[in-house]
Design an enzyme around this catalytic site. Structure first.
Site, PDB file in Angstrom:
ATOM      1  N   TYR A 118       0.838  -1.205   0.000  1.00 62.67           N
ATOM      2  CA  TYR A 118       0.000   0.000   0.000  1.00 62.67           C
ATOM      3  C   TYR A 118       0.872   1.254   0.000  1.00 62.67           C
ATOM      4  O   TYR A 118       0.605   2.216  -0.718  1.00 62.67           O
ATOM      5  CB  TYR A 118      -0.915   0.000   1.229  1.00 62.67           C
ATOM      6  CG  TYR A 118      -1.940   1.111   1.198  1.00 62.67           C
ATOM      7  CD1 TYR A 118      -3.208   0.882   0.685  1.00 62.67           C
ATOM      8  CD2 TYR A 118      -1.619   2.398   1.651  1.00 62.67           C
ATOM      9  CE1 TYR A 118      -4.138   1.899   0.637  1.00 62.67           C
ATOM     10  CE2 TYR A 118      -2.541   3.422   1.595  1.00 62.67           C
ATOM     11  CZ  TYR A 118      -3.814   3.173   1.087  1.00 62.67           C
ATOM     12  OH  TYR A 118      -4.726   4.185   1.033  1.00 62.67           O
ATOM     13  N   PHE A 151      -7.768  20.334 -23.747  1.00 59.81           N
ATOM     14  CA  PHE A 151      -8.583  19.164 -24.032  1.00 59.81           C
ATOM     15  C   PHE A 151      -9.832  19.274 -23.162  1.00 59.81           C
ATOM     16  O   PHE A 151      -9.839  19.978 -22.162  1.00 59.81           O
ATOM     17  CB  PHE A 151      -7.805  17.873 -23.748  1.00 59.81           C
ATOM     18  CG  PHE A 151      -8.622  16.672 -24.120  1.00 59.81           C
ATOM     19  CD1 PHE A 151      -8.917  16.411 -25.445  1.00 59.81           C
ATOM     20  CD2 PHE A 151      -9.137  15.820 -23.159  1.00 59.81           C
ATOM     21  CE1 PHE A 151      -9.711  15.332 -25.800  1.00 59.81           C
ATOM     22  CE2 PHE A 151      -9.929  14.740 -23.506  1.00 59.81           C
ATOM     23  CZ  PHE A 151     -10.218  14.491 -24.834  1.00 59.81           C
ATOM     24  N   ASP A 152     -10.910  18.566 -23.547  1.00 55.07           N
ATOM     25  CA  ASP A 152     -12.207  18.818 -22.884  1.00 55.07           C
ATOM     26  C   ASP A 152     -12.211  18.509 -21.395  1.00 55.07           C
ATOM     27  O   ASP A 152     -12.836  19.222 -20.621  1.00 55.07           O
ATOM     28  CB  ASP A 152     -13.359  18.119 -23.618  1.00 55.07           C
ATOM     29  CG  ASP A 152     -13.200  16.618 -23.708  1.00 55.07           C
ATOM     30  OD1 ASP A 152     -12.071  16.143 -23.564  1.00 55.07           O
ATOM     31  OD2 ASP A 152     -14.208  15.926 -23.931  1.00 55.07           O
ATOM     32  N   ASP A 186       0.439  19.845 -20.269  1.00 52.65           N
ATOM     33  CA  ASP A 186      -0.446  18.701 -20.426  1.00 52.65           C
ATOM     34  C   ASP A 186       0.323  17.794 -21.362  1.00 52.65           C
ATOM     35  O   ASP A 186       0.374  18.018 -22.574  1.00 52.65           O
ATOM     36  CB  ASP A 186      -1.790  19.138 -21.009  1.00 52.65           C
ATOM     37  CG  ASP A 186      -2.708  17.945 -21.251  1.00 52.65           C
ATOM     38  OD1 ASP A 186      -2.199  16.811 -21.329  1.00 52.65           O
ATOM     39  OD2 ASP A 186      -3.922  18.147 -21.372  1.00 52.65           O
ATOM     40  N   ALA A 196       0.217  14.595 -22.318  1.00 49.16           N
ATOM     41  CA  ALA A 196      -0.338  13.314 -22.778  1.00 49.16           C
ATOM     42  C   ALA A 196       0.435  12.749 -23.980  1.00 49.16           C
ATOM     43  O   ALA A 196       0.690  11.552 -24.054  1.00 49.16           O
ATOM     44  CB  ALA A 196      -1.814  13.484 -23.132  1.00 49.16           C
ATOM     45  N   LYS A 252      -1.673   7.592 -23.246  1.00 49.59           N
ATOM     46  CA  LYS A 252      -1.225   7.910 -24.609  1.00 49.59           C
ATOM     47  C   LYS A 252       0.271   7.568 -24.681  1.00 49.59           C
ATOM     48  O   LYS A 252       0.643   6.431 -24.878  1.00 49.59           O
ATOM     49  CB  LYS A 252      -1.477   9.392 -24.920  1.00 49.59           C
ATOM     50  CG  LYS A 252      -2.952   9.720 -25.167  1.00 49.59           C
ATOM     51  CD  LYS A 252      -3.701  10.005 -23.913  1.00 49.59           C
ATOM     52  CE  LYS A 252      -5.062  10.614 -24.150  1.00 49.59           C
ATOM     53  NZ  LYS A 252      -5.876  10.652 -22.923  1.00 49.59           N
ATOM     54  N   HIS A 274     -20.802  15.244 -24.800  1.00 52.28           N
ATOM     55  CA  HIS A 274     -20.622  14.379 -25.977  1.00 52.28           C
ATOM     56  C   HIS A 274     -20.527  12.895 -25.620  1.00 52.28           C
ATOM     57  O   HIS A 274     -20.798  12.047 -26.438  1.00 52.28           O
ATOM     58  CB  HIS A 274     -19.404  14.809 -26.790  1.00 52.28           C
ATOM     59  CG  HIS A 274     -18.139  14.841 -25.998  1.00 52.28           C
ATOM     60  ND1 HIS A 274     -17.891  15.779 -25.032  1.00 52.28           N
ATOM     61  CD2 HIS A 274     -17.058  14.030 -26.015  1.00 52.28           C
ATOM     62  CE1 HIS A 274     -16.708  15.557 -24.499  1.00 52.28           C
ATOM     63  NE2 HIS A 274     -16.189  14.507 -25.065  1.00 52.28           N
TER      64      HIS A 274
END
Ligand code: PM9
Length: 457
Positions: free
Chosen positions: A70, A123-124, A214, A216, A257, A448
Site C-alpha cells: 500500500y 482538451f475537454d 499537459d 499526454a 497515450k 458528448h
C-alpha cells in the site's frame, strides 16, 4: 529504411465487420452516439488513442514485478526515477489517469472563482476541471491552426501576442496558470515548437505565472521537433524531452497515450510547494502518494512504456502510420487538417459537409455516417465537444468542426488503415446526402460522452 512495423505480433484479438443492417440497428440503439456502441459492433476502432494501445513483452514482463504494498512500493520508486530522468521533475505523483491528475492539481492553482487559466488549447476534461475549480479557461492557439490547408509545421503553438496581451489586459494576479498541451490535441494533434515553448516560458516567468504541461502526447511532440525544427535533427527524443520540460514547473499527464499503458496518469513538479498541495488532494481523491489509484503492476508497465515511447524507431513508425492514413485520405480528396498530426487524422467536417451548420454538428454527423458505411468508429472534436458556457448556457463557438480518427498505438496494420480510408472516401463521394443531427437528450457536463441524437430531416 524498412517500411514494416518495428515489431512482430505475438497475440491477436479477432475483429469483424458486422452487416449494414446490424450496424443500423446498433447505432439506432446507441441513440446515434458512437460512445454508446459496443466494441464488437465496431470493425476498426479509432474512437481514441487513449488506453487502447498494445503493451510490449517488456511491459507485460515488468508487471510480474509489481510491488502491491500500500505504501512505499518499489514499483513507485522505479516509476518516479524514470519520470525524473525524462522530465527533470523530482516530485512525482501517480494518478489513475489524466483527469485524475487534473483534479489533484488544478484546484490548488485556481484559488479564487473567476481566475483565468490560459492554454494553447484545452482538451475537454482539462477545460472541465478548470471550470469545476471555478476558473475560466482561455484558448490561445496560433491563428495558423485555423487554416487546415496551410503547410505551417507547428499549428499547435501558443499565440504569443495574444498571450502577452491577455496578461497585460487582465493582470497576472488573475491568471492561475498557463497550460501547454503537447501535442495540441484539439487543434488536430498538432505539435508545439521548442521555440514557442521557450518563449511561453519566458513570458510566464516574467509575470510569475506557473507553466504546466499537459504532457499526454509529449513524445510525439518531441518527434515533430526533431523532424521539423532547425537544430534538433541530431538530438535524441529523450534529450528533446528534457529540454522541453526544463521550461516548465510541472506536468499533468494521461499516461494512456505516450505512457503506452491501458490505464494510468501522472502529476510531476519541479518544486515541493506545488507537490505538497497536490498531495493534499491525491490522498482523498486518488489514493496514497505511492500508488495514486494504480496497482503496483500498472506503475511498472508505465515505467517501461514511458521509455519505449521515446524510442526513435517506434516514433518514426507511429507518426509515420498516422501520416499514411492522412495521405490516403488527402489523395482521395477528403479535406483534413494538414500537415497530419501525431496521433490522429482530423477530417475537416466543415469543408466535408458545408451544408450542415455547426449547431447540427457536422463532425458528429460524419462519425455516424462513417460507422454506417464501414464499421469505422471515430469521434467529433468540434461544437459538440466544446459544449456550452456554464454561466450563460450558450453554445461556445468552436474554432473547428473536426471528425477525428485516432490511431491506437501498435494495434492496427496499414491494411486496416486502407479500409478506413476507403470507407471515408466512399462517404465523401455521396457527402451531400449526409444529414445533420440534433439532441434528444443533452447532459450538462461533458455532454458528448452520453448525449443522444436524431437526424434533422
Ligand atoms: N484524451 C482522447 O481521446 C481520451 C478521452 S476522450 C475519448 O483524446 C489531453 C490532451 C487528452 C486527454 C484525453 C486528457 C485526459 C488530458 N489531456 O482520458 O483522463 O487528450 O486519461 O486524460 C482522450 P484521461
Amino acid at each position: 529504411m524498412p517500411r514494416g512495423e518495428p515489431f512482430k505480433i505475438k497475440m491477436v484479438e479477432p475483429i469483424r465487420l458486422i452487416s449494414r443492417e446490424e450496424r443500423e440497428a446498433a447505432i439506432r440503439r446507441a441513440g446515434y452516439n458512437v460512445f454508446a456502441l459496443r466494441s464488437h459492433e465496431v470493425y476498426v476502432d479509432l474512437l481514441t488513442d487513449s488506453g487502447t494501445g498494445a503493451m510490449s513483452q517488456e511491459q507485460w514482463a515488468a508487471m510480474m514485478r509489481g510491488d502491491e504494498s500500500y505504501a512505499g512500493a518499489a514499483s513507485y520508486y522505479r516509476l518516479r526515477d524514470v519520470v525524473e530522468e525524462i522530465t527533470g521533475y523530482p516530485y512525482v505523483l501517480p494518478t489513475h489517469q489524466g483527469r485524475g491528475a487534473e483534479q489533484v492539481v488544478l484546484p490548488n492553482l485556481v484559488t479564487r472563482p473567476g481566475m483565468y487559466v490560459l492554454s494553447n488549447m484545452f482538451f475537454d476534461t482539462t477545460r472541465a476541471h478548470v471550470q469545476l475549480a471555478g476558473g475560466r479557461p482561455v484558448d490561445l492557439v496560433t491563428p495558423e491552426a485555423m487554416d487546415t490547408e496551410s503547410e505551417y509545421p507547428f499549428k499547435g503553438n501558443m499565440d504569443l501576442d495574444r498571450l502577452e496581451a491577455f496578461i497585460r489586459d487582465h493582470g497576472a494576479e488573475d491568471i492561475a496558470c498557463i497550460i501547454m498541451t503537447v501535442t495540441n490535441n484539439s487543434a488536430g494533434g498538432q505539435p508545439v515548437s521548442m521555440a514557442n515553448i521557450r518563449a511561453t516560458s519566458e513570458i510566464a516567468r516574467r509575470h510569475g505565472i506557473p507553466l504546466l504541461f499537459d504532457a499526454a502526447r509529449y513524445a510525439e511532440n518531441c518527434w515533430f521537433v526533431r523532424q521539423r525544427e532547425p537544430g534538433y535533427a541530431g538530438k535524441s527524443p529523450l534529450e528533446i524531452a528534457r529540454e522541453m520540460f526544463s521550461y516548465g514547473d510541472g506536468l499533468m499527464m494521461s499516461a494512456k497515450k505516450d505512457g503506452l499503458v491501458n490505464i494510468g496518469g501522472l502529476a510531476a513538479f519541479r518544486d515541493k510547494e506545488l507537490y505538497e498541495k497536490a498531495c493534499g488532494r491525491l490522498v482523498p481523491y486518488e489514493g496514497f502518494l505511492t500508488y495514486g489509484g494504480l496497482a503496483g503492476r500498472d506503475m511498472e508497465a508505465m515505467a517501461v512504456g514511458l521509455r519505449e515511447a521515446l524510442d526513435a524507431d517506434y516514433l518514426a513508425y507511429r507518426v509515420g502510420q498516422v501520416e499514411y492514413l492522412g495521405q490516403l485520405l488527402r489523395d482521395g480528396g477528403v479535406p483534413i487538417q494538414w500537415p497530419v498530426g501525431g496521433h490522429a487524422v482530423f477530417v475537416d467536417a466543415r469543408k466535408f459537409l458545408p451544408h450542415i451548420p455547426p449547431e447540427q454538428f457536422p463532425g458528429h454527423a460524419l462519425a455516424i455516417e462513417t460507422y454506417l458505411e464501414g464499421g469505422v468508429r471515430g469521434v467529433e472534436v468540434g461544437s459538440l465537444m466544446m459544449g456550452r458556457d456554464p454561466a450563460t448556457g450558450r453554445q461556445l463557438p468552436s474554432p473547428f468542426e473536426f471528425f477525428r480518427l485516432a490511431i491506437p498505438r501498435r494495434v492496427y496494420t496499414s491494411r486496416h488503415l486502407e479500409d478506413v480510408a476507403d470507407t471515408l472516401i466512399r462517404v465523401y463521394r455521396r457527402r451531400e446526402r449526409v444529414r445533420g443531427v440534433r439532441f434528444t437528450y443533452e447532459p450538462k457536463v461533458l455532454r458528448h460522452f452520453t448525449a443522444r441524437f436524431e437526424f434533422v430531416e
